[in-house]
Design an enzyme around this catalytic site. Sequence first.
Site, PDB file in Angstrom:
ATOM      1  N   SER A 194    -119.371  19.425   5.409  1.00  0.00           N
ATOM      2  CA  SER A 194    -120.237  19.789   6.533  1.00  0.00           C
ATOM      3  C   SER A 194    -120.346  18.720   7.608  1.00  0.00           C
ATOM      4  O   SER A 194    -120.546  19.036   8.768  1.00  0.00           O
ATOM      5  CB  SER A 194    -121.631  20.128   6.015  1.00  0.00           C
ATOM      6  OG  SER A 194    -122.192  19.013   5.356  1.00  0.00           O
ATOM      7  N   HIS A 222    -119.711  26.336   4.857  1.00  0.00           N
ATOM      8  CA  HIS A 222    -119.069  26.222   6.174  1.00  0.00           C
ATOM      9  C   HIS A 222    -117.671  26.843   6.178  1.00  0.00           C
ATOM     10  O   HIS A 222    -116.941  26.694   7.159  1.00  0.00           O
ATOM     11  CB  HIS A 222    -118.998  24.752   6.609  1.00  0.00           C
ATOM     12  CG  HIS A 222    -120.356  24.147   6.781  1.00  0.00           C
ATOM     13  ND1 HIS A 222    -121.052  24.187   7.961  1.00  0.00           N
ATOM     14  CD2 HIS A 222    -121.172  23.538   5.883  1.00  0.00           C
ATOM     15  CE1 HIS A 222    -122.235  23.611   7.804  1.00  0.00           C
ATOM     16  NE2 HIS A 222    -122.331  23.205   6.538  1.00  0.00           N
ATOM     17  N   LYS A 253    -125.141  30.235   8.372  1.00  0.00           N
ATOM     18  CA  LYS A 253    -124.227  29.515   9.264  1.00  0.00           C
ATOM     19  C   LYS A 253    -123.422  30.547  10.067  1.00  0.00           C
ATOM     20  O   LYS A 253    -123.974  31.139  10.985  1.00  0.00           O
ATOM     21  CB  LYS A 253    -123.394  28.541   8.462  1.00  0.00           C
ATOM     22  CG  LYS A 253    -124.322  27.732   7.514  1.00  0.00           C
ATOM     23  CD  LYS A 253    -124.072  26.319   7.388  1.00  0.00           C
ATOM     24  CE  LYS A 253    -125.002  25.642   6.411  1.00  0.00           C
ATOM     25  NZ  LYS A 253    -126.318  25.312   6.908  1.00  0.00           N
TER      26      LYS A 253
HETATM   27  N1  PLP Z   1    -124.407  23.570   1.532  1.00  0.00           N
HETATM   28  C1  PLP Z   1    -123.911  22.961   2.625  1.00  0.00           C
HETATM   29  C2  PLP Z   1    -122.545  22.386   2.564  1.00  0.00           C
HETATM   30  C3  PLP Z   1    -124.674  22.890   3.802  1.00  0.00           C
HETATM   31  O1  PLP Z   1    -124.189  22.265   4.877  1.00  0.00           O
HETATM   32  C4  PLP Z   1    -125.971  23.458   3.807  1.00  0.00           C
HETATM   33  C5  PLP Z   1    -126.829  23.400   5.012  1.00  0.00           C
HETATM   34  O2  PLP Z   1    -126.814  22.553   5.811  1.00  0.00           O
HETATM   35  C6  PLP Z   1    -126.441  24.078   2.647  1.00  0.00           C
HETATM   36  C7  PLP Z   1    -125.633  24.117   1.533  1.00  0.00           C
HETATM   37  C8  PLP Z   1    -127.803  24.691   2.614  1.00  0.00           C
HETATM   38  O3  PLP Z   1    -127.763  25.915   3.245  1.00  0.00           O
HETATM   39  P1  PLP Z   1    -129.046  26.529   3.980  1.00  0.00           P
HETATM   40  O4  PLP Z   1    -129.165  25.857   5.295  1.00  0.00           O
HETATM   41  O5  PLP Z   1    -128.709  27.975   4.080  1.00  0.00           O
HETATM   42  O6  PLP Z   1    -130.213  26.263   3.103  1.00  0.00           O
END
Ligand code: PLP
Length: 402
Positions: A194, A222, A253
Amino acid sequence: MNSEKARTCRKWPLCPPDSFLDEELRTLQDRHLYRKVRAIDRTGAVRGILDGRSLCLFCGNDYLGLSFHPEVVGALIEGARRYGAGAGAARLTSGHASVHAALEARLAAVKNKENALVYSTGYLANLGILTALAGPEDLVVMDKLCHASMVDAARLSGAAIRVYPHRLYRRCEEILKRSPGFRRKILVTESVFSMDGDTADIAELIRLKEKFGCLLVVDDAHGTGVLGRRGGGAAEDPAQSEKIDVVMGTLSKALGCLGGYAAASSKMIDYLTNFSRPFIFTTALPPALCAAALAAVDVLERNPGLFESLWRHVRRMREGLTAAGLSYEPSESPIFPVMTGDEAEALRLSQTLLEAGFLVPAIRYPTVPKGKARLRLTVSAAHSDDDIDAFLAALRCSLKSI
Ligand code: PLP
């Protein structure tokens, strides 16, 4: 003396019980790590107003611009009229509606899995998956750059945790070789990292999983809407998906909504339904959001042009960044880290861009390791070519001036 005893026997200076608040906040400010929320009223997928000023956003995760898509917004409004604003209860009491089931069936199909389980956020999905799969007798092996939600989940599970350097699968293999005696071994990765925008070698992780008898969990937060030939993500290829035990994803996202999910075999989903505490002990995702997410999946599947626009913009941004002396070969995702290393410099660069009308916040510890501060640029299908060109011109000036 054990650590509990050492803690309670030590003489702490007498001071007001909340004096640490000022101290800790001041330390953050001194290190350029202090953070504050800013009200950015979004007026479109990549537009917003901050302090009365109109800005173009190059920092979000709305890769396809679906959060403002009329069909998605319409489904949310219609869903709220039909089902109410909230679910009213947890899923296992009365909070589960047929629209949750419809969304789960659809997500399972997108990820080539038998079933799926929706959580209230992606963070909770990661927490729910890993704490259900791992316990103190188990080993979690993860990439150094895995998201905080996976790190927190692994810690909360009580499992032993081993971390391999980013994408260094040789080290991952060594760790697995040198770790006998665990009940279960769980390999964890993101598909698209990310904060760095590069991708995991899923085929290599599948090889390791098979060699060492591990479970493989892939966070495709992502990847969905971004990877594959049509945005299906890391599990778009059925042969690959079959080998991944749990594909985790978010609705927040590229799908432009809110919520998280696990896609897996029916047996795994049955297990998570029964053992995943962040699924069991929280109110269900509002049904209206399930309707909106279903509409977002529909739009993604019916409009391949959106996916193509995203990648056209990725290429345009990469070429512009390369011309500005920043290299991203090859572009693996819509995420481009502009590294400064130094926290204060990242803040200055972000401020200069803000003055030019572009919002790209500085990303600092603890989101990224200390000394690895950066701007995290992202592009979306919702940008125009002119937006990207204007941004690149501003970035070139800003890089010269800091
Ligand atoms: N996993 C990754 C790689 C993320 O970048 C994020 C959020 O930034 C999440 C999980 C968590 O997702 P959410 O924002 O839907 O809680």
